[in-house]
Structures are given as structure tokens and as C-alpha cells.
Design a protein around this motif. Structure first.
Motif, PDB file in Angstrom:
ATOM      1  N   GLU A 104      42.715  35.812  45.585  1.00 29.07           N
ATOM      2  CA  GLU A 104      42.953  36.232  44.203  1.00 29.07           C
ATOM      3  C   GLU A 104      42.177  35.349  43.222  1.00 29.07           C
ATOM      4  O   GLU A 104      41.653  35.841  42.214  1.00 29.07           O
ATOM      5  CB  GLU A 104      44.446  36.179  43.908  1.00 29.07           C
ATOM      6  N   LEU A 105      42.103  34.041  43.495  1.00 24.04           N
ATOM      7  CA  LEU A 105      41.297  33.158  42.644  1.00 24.04           C
ATOM      8  C   LEU A 105      39.823  33.551  42.693  1.00 24.04           C
ATOM      9  O   LEU A 105      39.129  33.538  41.668  1.00 24.04           O
ATOM     10  CB  LEU A 105      41.474  31.709  43.082  1.00 24.04           C
ATOM     11  N   LEU A 106      39.350  33.900  43.887  1.00 22.34           N
ATOM     12  CA  LEU A 106      37.966  34.344  44.021  1.00 22.34           C
ATOM     13  C   LEU A 106      37.726  35.613  43.215  1.00 22.34           C
ATOM     14  O   LEU A 106      36.694  35.749  42.543  1.00 22.34           O
ATOM     15  CB  LEU A 106      37.637  34.567  45.497  1.00 22.34           C
ATOM     16  N   HIS A 107      38.670  36.525  43.264  1.00 25.32           N
ATOM     17  CA  HIS A 107      38.535  37.781  42.514  1.00 25.32           C
ATOM     18  C   HIS A 107      38.483  37.515  41.015  1.00 25.32           C
ATOM     19  O   HIS A 107      37.671  38.111  40.290  1.00 25.32           O
ATOM     20  CB  HIS A 107      39.703  38.699  42.865  1.00 25.32           C
ATOM     21  N   VAL A 108      39.332  36.612  40.537  1.00 28.59           N
ATOM     22  CA  VAL A 108      39.345  36.272  39.107  1.00 28.59           C
ATOM     23  C   VAL A 108      38.022  35.645  38.691  1.00 28.59           C
ATOM     24  O   VAL A 108      37.445  35.989  37.641  1.00 28.59           O
ATOM     25  CB  VAL A 108      40.526  35.329  38.807  1.00 28.59           C
ATOM     26  N   LYS A 112      35.082  36.925  36.124  1.00 31.38           N
ATOM     27  CA  LYS A 112      34.620  36.068  35.034  1.00 31.38           C
ATOM     28  C   LYS A 112      33.099  35.973  35.034  1.00 31.38           C
ATOM     29  O   LYS A 112      32.448  36.095  33.977  1.00 31.38           O
ATOM     30  CB  LYS A 112      35.235  34.681  35.177  1.00 31.38           C
ATOM     31  N   VAL A 113      32.499  35.752  36.192  1.00 30.78           N
ATOM     32  CA  VAL A 113      31.042  35.658  36.284  1.00 30.78           C
ATOM     33  C   VAL A 113      30.396  36.985  35.908  1.00 30.78           C
ATOM     34  O   VAL A 113      29.348  37.018  35.241  1.00 30.78           O
ATOM     35  CB  VAL A 113      30.634  35.233  37.712  1.00 30.78           C
ATOM     36  N   ILE A 174      33.292  43.046  43.867  1.00 31.85           N
ATOM     37  CA  ILE A 174      34.585  42.869  43.205  1.00 31.85           C
ATOM     38  C   ILE A 174      35.556  43.974  43.618  1.00 31.85           C
ATOM     39  O   ILE A 174      36.733  43.722  43.904  1.00 31.85           O
ATOM     40  CB  ILE A 174      34.399  42.834  41.678  1.00 31.85           C
ATOM     41  N   SER A 175      35.062  45.196  43.672  1.00 31.25           N
ATOM     42  CA  SER A 175      35.896  46.309  44.109  1.00 31.25           C
ATOM     43  C   SER A 175      36.332  46.140  45.560  1.00 31.25           C
ATOM     44  O   SER A 175      37.475  46.458  45.926  1.00 31.25           O
ATOM     45  CB  SER A 175      35.138  47.622  43.929  1.00 31.25           C
ATOM     46  N   HIS A 176      35.431  45.607  46.396  1.00 31.91           N
ATOM     47  CA  HIS A 176      35.765  45.379  47.803  1.00 31.91           C
ATOM     48  C   HIS A 176      36.867  44.332  47.942  1.00 31.91           C
ATOM     49  O   HIS A 176      37.809  44.511  48.745  1.00 31.91           O
ATOM     50  CB  HIS A 176      34.507  44.936  48.556  1.00 31.91           C
TER      51      HIS A 176
END
Length: 259
Positions: A104-108, A112-113, A174-176
Motif C-alpha cells: 500500500e505504501l508503494l501504491h501511494v 505521488k510520483v 499503478i492499476s496492476h
């Protein structure tokens, strides 16, 4: 007397211990890579932003996604195994919570990027924020990716005109990740608030010796010779007030007798 096949039991225990150790190593690697990605993501839009930074972000992101697929497959297969011992199941659930939180942190950070890359286009470096920082995160990314030197391992930096194509690929990634998080919740029902943290960092902060020391300290404070500073100040103020009252009374008596 029933016969017990100890060899089969030992083999199952060794297998579960090995699976647990492999899971811990994978989750530890993912946490390190996600932390590196968060560090690099904080530089997007600043004066250290460049094509090299974007390429470092891409490599770190790809490494995190590969680890995520392996961890998801590994933990899912073992948590859905009903023959898994209860102790190993608790440890696997802890790894699952750490894995899902890191994902979840990676997704956030990826979102952001993606947003920051849209605002700060590398084709126009004049729009970058002059934060005063120098240097990049190549050394951090190299350690996270377990590479001796990231500059030697990376390919040529993409041209700024391919930025739109890069954004399209990142949107799919991101969708993946989003679909992977939803799929994980459907496959394994691990309630995070029901998983009890374990380890020395969650132990009782006061040991028996520490409790004894605090008890002795409280006893010493109750003794007359070891009064707290606030009590000493209170006694001093009361003594001063009593002296003032006695002095006033003495002066009143003197005025009455000598008048």
C-alpha cells in the motif's frame, strides 16, 4: 500402541520453517526496496530531479513489483494450507500484514510520483523547485537493488520526448498494484487488527530489574532525606509565610505596649 511417523512430522516442520525463513527474507527485501522508492520519490520535482532519477525510480519500482508477485504467491499458498502449524501460521500472518502494508505504501508513492511527474515535466527544467539539495539517490538505489553500482547497471537515460509513454506505462503499473491489493484481500482473509505484534520491540518495556529499581526509587523519594524539589519549595514558602505572620504579630504587640 499406535505408530507415529516422526520422520514425516520432522519433514513438515523443517519445510514450514524453511518457508517461513524464505518469506521473511522476501518481505525484508521488499521493505528495503519500498523505503528506497519513497526516498527517491521525495526528490521528484526538486532541483535534483532528472532523467537519471526517473530511471532509478523505474528500476526500483520494477524490482518492488517482482518481489510483490513472488511474495504474494508464496504467502498465499502457505496461508491457505490448512495443515500449517498454528505457530507458523501466526508468523505467516505477521509477514502478510507487513507485505500488504508495504504494498500500500508503494501504491501511494507511485501515485505521488505519477502526479508530480505530470506537474514537473523534465522537458522544462526551469519549473523544478530549487530546494538547495545536491546529489541523487544512486547509492541508495544501488543498495536496495543489490547492485555494486547503479550507473554501470542502468541503460541509457530515455529521451524527454518519451515521458508521455513512460507515464502511460506507470499508470498501468499503478492499476496492476491496485488490482493485486484487492486480489490479496479476496484470497486470504487476514484481519490486520487481529494479528498480534510479536518480537522484542513489542515486549514489556519494564523488566523485573527495572521494576525493582523504580520501586526502590519511589521508596527513597518517600523518605524524609530525599524529598522532591516541589515539596522542598512548598515547605520553604510555608516557613516564609509563618515568619512574616510572626513578625507582624510581634510588631502589633510592640505598638500596643509602647503607645
Amino acid at each position: 500402541m499406535p505408530l507415529v511417523n516422526n520422520k514425516v512430522g520432522d519433514d513438515c516442520t523443517v519445510s514450514s520453517d524453511k518457508a517461513l525463513a524464505d518469506g521473511e527474507a522476501l518481505v525484508g527485501s521488499l521493505i528495503k526496496v519500498v523505503a528506497c522508492y519513497r526516498h527517491l520519490a521525495s526528490c521528484v520535482g526538486g532541483c535534483t530531479d532528472s532523467l537519471q532519477l526517473r530511471d532509478e525510480l523505474r528500476q526500483t519500482r520494477e524490482k518492488a513489483q517482482k518481489l510483490s508477485v513472488s511474495i504474494c504467491r508464496h504467502l498465499t499458498s502457505h496461508l491457505r494450507d490448512r495443515s500449517l502449524p498454528e505457530e507458523q501460521r501466526k508468523e505467516m500472518e505477521l509477514l502478510w500484514v507487513g507485505f500488504s502494508s508495504s504494498l500500500e505504501l508503494l501504491h501511494v508513492d507511485m501515485c505521488k510520483v505519477f502526479s508530480m511527474g505530470h506537474v514537473f515535466c523534465l522537458a522544462n527544467t526551469a519549473t523544478l523547485v530549487q530546494t538547495g539539495l545536491q546529489g541523487g539517490g544512486s547509492e541508495v538505489a544501488a543498495r536496495a537493488l543489490s547492485l555494486p553500482d547503479l550507473n554501470q547497471a542502468q541503460t541509457a537515460a530515455p529521451d524527454a520526448g518519451l515521458e508521455i509513454q513512460e507515464r502511460g506505462a506507470m499508470e498501468q503499473e499503478i492499476s496492476h498494484i491496485d488490482h493485486m491489493i484487492d486480489d490479496m484481500e479476496m484470497k486470504v482473509n487476514v484481519l490486520r487488527w487481529m494479528v498480534e505484534p510479536r518480537g522484542p520491540q513489542y515486549a514489556d518495556p519494564l523488566s523485573s530489574s527495572d521494576s525493582a529499581s523504580l520501586a526502590l526509587l519511589s521508596v527513597d523519594e518517600e523518605q524524609p532525606g530525599h524529598q522532591p524539589l516541589c515539596q522542598r519549595s512548598l515547605i520553604f514558602v510555608l516557613s516564609l509565610l509563618m515568619a512574616v505572620v510572626l513578625l507582624a504579630a510581634t510588631l502589633s504587640v510592640c505598638v500596643v505596649f509602647f503607645s
